[in-house]
Design a protein around this motif. Structure first.
Motif, PDB file in Angstrom:
ATOM      1  N   ASP A 255       0.859  -1.178   0.000  1.00 20.21           N
ATOM      2  CA  ASP A 255       0.000   0.000   0.000  1.00 20.21           C
ATOM      3  C   ASP A 255       0.900   1.235   0.000  1.00 20.21           C
ATOM      4  N   ASP A 256       0.928   1.972  -1.105  1.00 24.75           N
ATOM      5  CA  ASP A 256       1.844   3.108  -1.236  1.00 24.75           C
ATOM      6  C   ASP A 256       1.637   4.145  -0.138  1.00 24.75           C
ATOM      7  N   GLU A 257       0.406   4.526   0.099  1.00 25.36           N
ATOM      8  CA  GLU A 257       0.134   5.550   1.106  1.00 25.36           C
ATOM      9  C   GLU A 257       0.629   5.103   2.477  1.00 25.36           C
ATOM     10  N   ALA A 258       0.417   3.847   2.805  1.00 25.10           N
ATOM     11  CA  ALA A 258       0.842   3.329   4.099  1.00 25.10           C
ATOM     12  C   ALA A 258       2.365   3.305   4.205  1.00 25.10           C
ATOM     13  N   LEU A 259       3.043   2.898   3.137  1.00 23.77           N
ATOM     14  CA  LEU A 259       4.502   2.848   3.168  1.00 23.77           C
ATOM     15  C   LEU A 259       5.083   4.256   3.286  1.00 23.77           C
ATOM     16  N   ILE A 260       4.568   5.189   2.534  1.00 24.67           N
ATOM     17  CA  ILE A 260       5.064   6.566   2.591  1.00 24.67           C
ATOM     18  C   ILE A 260       4.851   7.143   3.995  1.00 24.67           C
ATOM     19  N   ALA A 261       3.699   6.890   4.591  1.00 23.73           N
ATOM     20  CA  ALA A 261       3.434   7.380   5.945  1.00 23.73           C
ATOM     21  C   ALA A 261       4.406   6.765   6.951  1.00 23.73           C
ATOM     22  N   ALA A 262       4.691   5.468   6.802  1.00 27.05           N
ATOM     23  CA  ALA A 262       5.621   4.799   7.719  1.00 27.05           C
ATOM     24  C   ALA A 262       7.036   5.334   7.569  1.00 27.05           C
ATOM     25  N   LEU A 263       7.427   5.678   6.349  1.00 24.64           N
ATOM     26  CA  LEU A 263       8.754   6.242   6.114  1.00 24.64           C
ATOM     27  C   LEU A 263       8.861   7.665   6.663  1.00 24.64           C
ATOM     28  N   GLY A 266       9.003   7.559  10.680  1.00 26.33           N
ATOM     29  CA  GLY A 266      10.117   6.876  11.309  1.00 26.33           C
ATOM     30  C   GLY A 266       9.816   5.453  11.718  1.00 26.33           C
ATOM     31  N   GLN A 267       8.573   5.008  11.533  1.00 26.28           N
ATOM     32  CA  GLN A 267       8.271   3.594  11.776  1.00 26.28           C
ATOM     33  C   GLN A 267       9.184   2.729  10.922  1.00 26.28           C
ATOM     34  N   LEU A 268       9.404   3.123   9.683  1.00 27.01           N
ATOM     35  CA  LEU A 268      10.409   2.484   8.833  1.00 27.01           C
ATOM     36  C   LEU A 268      11.566   3.444   8.628  1.00 27.01           C
ATOM     37  N   ARG A 269      12.766   2.915   8.718  1.00 31.96           N
ATOM     38  CA  ARG A 269      13.966   3.712   8.504  1.00 31.96           C
ATOM     39  C   ARG A 269      14.131   4.080   7.033  1.00 31.96           C
ATOM     40  N   ALA A 270      13.884   3.106   6.156  1.00 30.11           N
ATOM     41  CA  ALA A 270      14.164   3.312   4.741  1.00 30.11           C
ATOM     42  C   ALA A 270      13.505   2.218   3.927  1.00 30.11           C
ATOM     43  N   ALA A 271      13.513   2.410   2.617  1.00 28.51           N
ATOM     44  CA  ALA A 271      12.990   1.402   1.691  1.00 28.51           C
ATOM     45  C   ALA A 271      13.827   1.406   0.426  1.00 28.51           C
ATOM     46  N   GLY A 272      13.860   0.258  -0.224  1.00 27.23           N
ATOM     47  CA  GLY A 272      14.462   0.115  -1.544  1.00 27.23           C
ATOM     48  C   GLY A 272      13.445  -0.530  -2.459  1.00 27.23           C
ATOM     49  N   LEU A 273      13.085   0.146  -3.540  1.00 23.69           N
ATOM     50  CA  LEU A 273      11.979  -0.309  -4.387  1.00 23.69           C
ATOM     51  C   LEU A 273      12.418  -0.404  -5.839  1.00 23.69           C
ATOM     52  N   ASP A 274      12.191  -1.569  -6.430  1.00 22.90           N
ATOM     53  CA  ASP A 274      12.441  -1.754  -7.864  1.00 22.90           C
ATOM     54  C   ASP A 274      11.138  -1.879  -8.637  1.00 22.90           C
ATOM     55  N   VAL A 275      10.031  -2.028  -7.939  1.00 19.55           N
ATOM     56  CA  VAL A 275       8.728  -2.247  -8.584  1.00 19.55           C
ATOM     57  C   VAL A 275       7.692  -1.340  -7.933  1.00 19.55           C
ATOM     58  N   PHE A 276       6.658  -1.007  -8.726  1.00 22.00           N
ATOM     59  CA  PHE A 276       5.684  -0.029  -8.275  1.00 22.00           C
ATOM     60  C   PHE A 276       4.300  -0.400  -8.802  1.00 22.00           C
ATOM     61  N   ALA A 277       3.275  -0.041  -8.038  1.00 25.95           N
ATOM     62  CA  ALA A 277       1.921  -0.149  -8.545  1.00 25.95           C
ATOM     63  C   ALA A 277       1.747   0.864  -9.671  1.00 25.95           C
ATOM     64  N   ASN A 278       1.013   0.487 -10.701  1.00 33.47           N
ATOM     65  CA  ASN A 278       0.694   1.395 -11.813  1.00 33.47           C
ATOM     66  C   ASN A 278       1.931   1.895 -12.559  1.00 33.47           C
ATOM     67  N   GLU A 279       2.943   1.032 -12.675  1.00 35.84           N
ATOM     68  CA  GLU A 279       4.139   1.432 -13.426  1.00 35.84           C
ATOM     69  C   GLU A 279       3.756   1.876 -14.834  1.00 35.84           C
ATOM     70  N   PRO A 280       4.419   2.913 -15.371  1.00 35.93           N
ATOM     71  CA  PRO A 280       5.519   3.708 -14.795  1.00 35.93           C
ATOM     72  C   PRO A 280       5.059   4.919 -14.005  1.00 35.93           C
ATOM     73  N   ARG A 281       3.799   4.973 -13.632  1.00 37.18           N
ATOM     74  CA  ARG A 281       3.280   6.120 -12.873  1.00 37.18           C
ATOM     75  C   ARG A 281       3.562   5.891 -11.389  1.00 37.18           C
ATOM     76  N   VAL A 282       4.748   6.277 -10.971  1.00 38.02           N
ATOM     77  CA  VAL A 282       5.177   6.069  -9.590  1.00 38.02           C
ATOM     78  C   VAL A 282       4.495   7.087  -8.678  1.00 38.02           C
ATOM     79  N   HIS A 283       4.073   6.661  -7.514  1.00 35.80           N
ATOM     80  CA  HIS A 283       3.435   7.565  -6.548  1.00 35.80           C
ATOM     81  C   HIS A 283       4.383   8.745  -6.288  1.00 35.80           C
ATOM     82  N   PRO A 284       3.929   9.976  -6.449  1.00 37.78           N
ATOM     83  CA  PRO A 284       4.820  11.129  -6.291  1.00 37.78           C
ATOM     84  C   PRO A 284       5.396  11.276  -4.898  1.00 37.78           C
ATOM     85  N   GLY A 285       4.742  10.684  -3.902  1.00 37.04           N
ATOM     86  CA  GLY A 285       5.251  10.776  -2.536  1.00 37.04           C
ATOM     87  C   GLY A 285       6.633  10.186  -2.374  1.00 37.04           C
ATOM     88  N   TYR A 286       6.964   9.171  -3.157  1.00 44.27           N
ATOM     89  CA  TYR A 286       8.288   8.560  -3.048  1.00 44.27           C
ATOM     90  C   TYR A 286       9.394   9.541  -3.464  1.00 44.27           C
TER      91      TYR A 286
END
Length: 331
Positions: A255-263, A266-286
């Motif tokens: 869930d993009d919104e949930a991951l962005i909120a966690a990042l 500080g719940q999550l320190r960091a993320a590494g992403l090679d794949v995205f929902a709705n590629e190539p339209r990456v969520h602008p929050g990232y």
């Protein structure tokens, strides 16, 4: 799901008409032109289903990738089609039941891309844990003032728990590499692996149990409708505070919104992403976050791997034409 009937594919021995939806490597395209009456999507743009059907209407063989959607209406619009060959391991972009009902064989490319994907998974993991984006930006900008004791402190790997969600071929290749970095490997699968495959990795019967134990979560599960959004806000909250998430699988599992909120929190320190929902339209929050390392779906992007994937499809189609069952046939 694989049909035992191969008689419908004898015509594939007669230089069948084929359509190539995306450009393959030069070596593979040359081999395809030798074997097929081949039409090519020359500009390599992603084709919507209607346009794909228009261009490939007379094709007996259709070469696709994960960017093409082949649902029942599109398959119905391709009356001459005998086989679909997808340059991917995942097949959630193809309606296998509709293909089987129409007598269309579907081939994919398992095994040959595991090492390339595992290499990129470790690249994502290392850059997320050691703040690779920020470090690169600091040097390139000219703002770096030299070494400092507390500059860009990241997460060390020795002794940390890497939780692998999906311990298939790619997941096991990641685990093999991770052990060399001193990571403890845990995993969740639908079922426990045989000891020779698990290689000492700790099994969790539930995804929630894996999340609670993980310092780093590696998403390597196959794409499936039932898994869309499985890593939502509730599940991300189960990870240890300051954990890292890496996704080498399918973007829509998270869930993009949930991951962005966690990042951001500080719940999550960091993320590494090679794949995205709705590629190539990456969520602008990232794009607004420094603690996300992003790559453009390059898991299998080596010359050697893409050549091997192409040849696996060619070999499978030749087996069909000879009346044999290809090892890479899905239905």
């Amino acid at each position: 799901m694989i049909s035992e009937n191969t008689s419908d594919f004898k015509s594939l021995a007669e230089r069948p008409r084929a359509y190539l939806c995306r450009r393959f490597t030069p070596a593979v395209e040359a081999a395809l032109r030798e074997r097929f009456d081949l039409a090519v999507n020359e500009d390599d743009a992603i084709l919507p289903p209607e346009e794909m059907v228009r261009r490939a209407r007379d094709a007996q063989v259709l070469f696709v990738t994960a960017t093409e959607s082949l649902r029942a209406p599109a398959l119905a619009g391709l009356p001459q089609l005998k086989a679909v060959a997808t340059l991917s391991v995942g097949h959630d972009h193809i309606d296998l039941q509709a293909a089987q009902a129409a007598g269309i064989a579907v081939l994919h490319t398992p095994d040959v891309l595991s090492d390339a994907c595992a290499d990129v998974a470790m690249m994502l993991l290392l850059n997320a844990c050691r703040r690779g984006l920020e470090g690169d930006r600091l040097v390139r900008s000219g703002a770096w003032q030299g070494w400092a004791p507390t500059q860009l402190l990241g997460m060390g790997l020795q002794g940390k728990v890497l939780g692998i969600f999906g311990m298939g071929r790619i997941g096991r290749a990641i685990a093999e590499r991770a052990r060399g970095f001193g990571l403890q490997v845990h995993y969740h699968n639908r079922s426990r692996l045989e000891p020779t495959l698990a290689q000492g990795a700790s099994y969790h019967a539930t995804l929630d149990g894996l999340l609670a134990a993980s310092d780093i979560l590696m998403v390597a599960a196959p794409g499936a409708p039932a898994l869309r959004g499985v890593l939502d806000a509730g599940r991300l909250a189960l990870l240890r505070r300051g954990a890292v998430l890496v996704n080498i699988s399918r973007g829509d599992l998270v869930d993009d919104e949930a991951l962005i909120a966690a990042l951001r929190s500080g719940q999550l320190r960091a993320a590494g992403l090679d794949v995205f929902a709705n590629e190539p339209r990456v969520h602008p929050g990232y794009r607004e976050l420094d603690n996300v390392f992003l790559t453009p779906h390059i898991g299998s992007a080596t010359e050697e791997t893409r050549d091997a994937m192409g040849w696996l499809l060619i070999d499978g189609l030749e087996a069909l034409a000879d009346g044999r069952q290809p090892t890479n046939r899905l239905c």
